[in-house]
Design an enzyme around this catalytic site. Sequence first.
Site, mmCIF file in Angstrom:
data_model
loop_
_atom_site.group_PDB
_atom_site.id
_atom_site.type_symbol
_atom_site.label_atom_id
_atom_site.label_comp_id
_atom_site.label_asym_id
_atom_site.label_seq_id
_atom_site.Cartn_x
_atom_site.Cartn_y
_atom_site.Cartn_z
ATOM 1 N N PHE A 199 32.716 13.552 -13.765
ATOM 2 C CA PHE A 199 32.669 12.930 -15.094
ATOM 3 C C PHE A 199 33.870 13.368 -15.915
ATOM 4 C CE2 PHE A 199 30.467 16.951 -15.682
ATOM 5 C CZ PHE A 199 30.872 17.389 -16.936
ATOM 6 N N CYS A 200 34.169 12.543 -16.935
ATOM 7 C CA CYS A 200 35.266 12.814 -17.861
ATOM 8 C C CYS A 200 34.933 12.109 -19.171
ATOM 9 C CB CYS A 200 36.599 12.344 -17.281
ATOM 10 S SG CYS A 200 36.648 10.567 -16.915
ATOM 11 N N THR A 201 35.908 11.941 -20.033
ATOM 12 C CA THR A 201 35.639 11.357 -21.349
ATOM 13 C C THR A 201 35.208 9.898 -21.255
ATOM 14 O OG1 THR A 201 37.344 12.808 -22.266
ATOM 15 C CG2 THR A 201 36.577 11.007 -23.664
ATOM 16 N N ALA A 252 40.742 10.237 -21.203
ATOM 17 C CA ALA A 252 39.755 9.330 -20.691
ATOM 18 C C ALA A 252 39.240 9.703 -19.413
ATOM 19 C CB ALA A 252 40.273 7.939 -20.557
#
Length: 296
Positions: free
Chosen positions: A185-187, A296
């Site tokens: 996961f990330c932004t 992102a």
Amino acid sequence: MTTVNLAAYRFVSLDSIEQWRPLITARCNALGLRGTILLAPEGINLFIAGSRGATDAFVDYLRHDPLFEGKFADLPFKESLSDSQPFRRMLVRLKREIITMKKPAIKPELGRAPSVDARMLKAWLDRGHDDAGRPVVMLDTRNAFEVDVGTFDNALDYRIDKFSQFPGVIEANRADLEGKTVVSFCTGGIRCEKAAIHMKDVGIENVYQLEGGILKYFEEVGGAHYHGDCFVFDYRTALNPQLAPTADVTCFACRAVVPADAQQSPLYVPGKSCPACHPGDQGRRADHRADPAHAA
């Protein structure tokens, strides 16, 4: 007046970015938009903000103008609102990669790793395992200073300073992932998409990416199984699980995240310095810029 903030990305082969750049810049300026749009041979990554009419007009332009040959016809956008314009200017930049991993062989448009949406992920985390009964490991692909603002409960965090370090830390820590379902996961999705593809390419099984990243998760299920806020690369600094800006600010001098309690320190001088600027301080400090090229 409420400002509409839009973020979007897509991995798709683009071969006319030099010709597109001045045209996109002119359209954004005409609409009064601010933000950053990154164009690379592998795709587009954008963060823009403006009035509702301006952002709607830009979405229509990207999706329907013949210039883009339908490459962005179904491009999804993530939206949030703020009371002020979070960007200082409008930039359209040409890059080698829209998110730098230094792994040019990765071509997400030719096949993505499987994704899991927010509601399914919450169900897995509620149960403690996926539908096949495997334990779920959340893998944070963001930079260390972003993780310090907030992350999923018990997430793996390898304290990277830039995304190009990700392949190396995965190679060194493969044992952490074996026999488990790994959700990167990330932004907003761009880093975890590349990360998941890389892990699949090097033979790690049962890898998923969180569709839409943390911000989409907040939008759909709130802050369940998450602690803290989500750092964003603009002048809002961080968003809470309700997608509202927090009291955190970014230090003008050292670019560290300064939470509300640290703003009470005599070492915090708005526009000049913060506790992390001073040698010997143990607060959070990060060498970063509010630049979507990292995000992102």
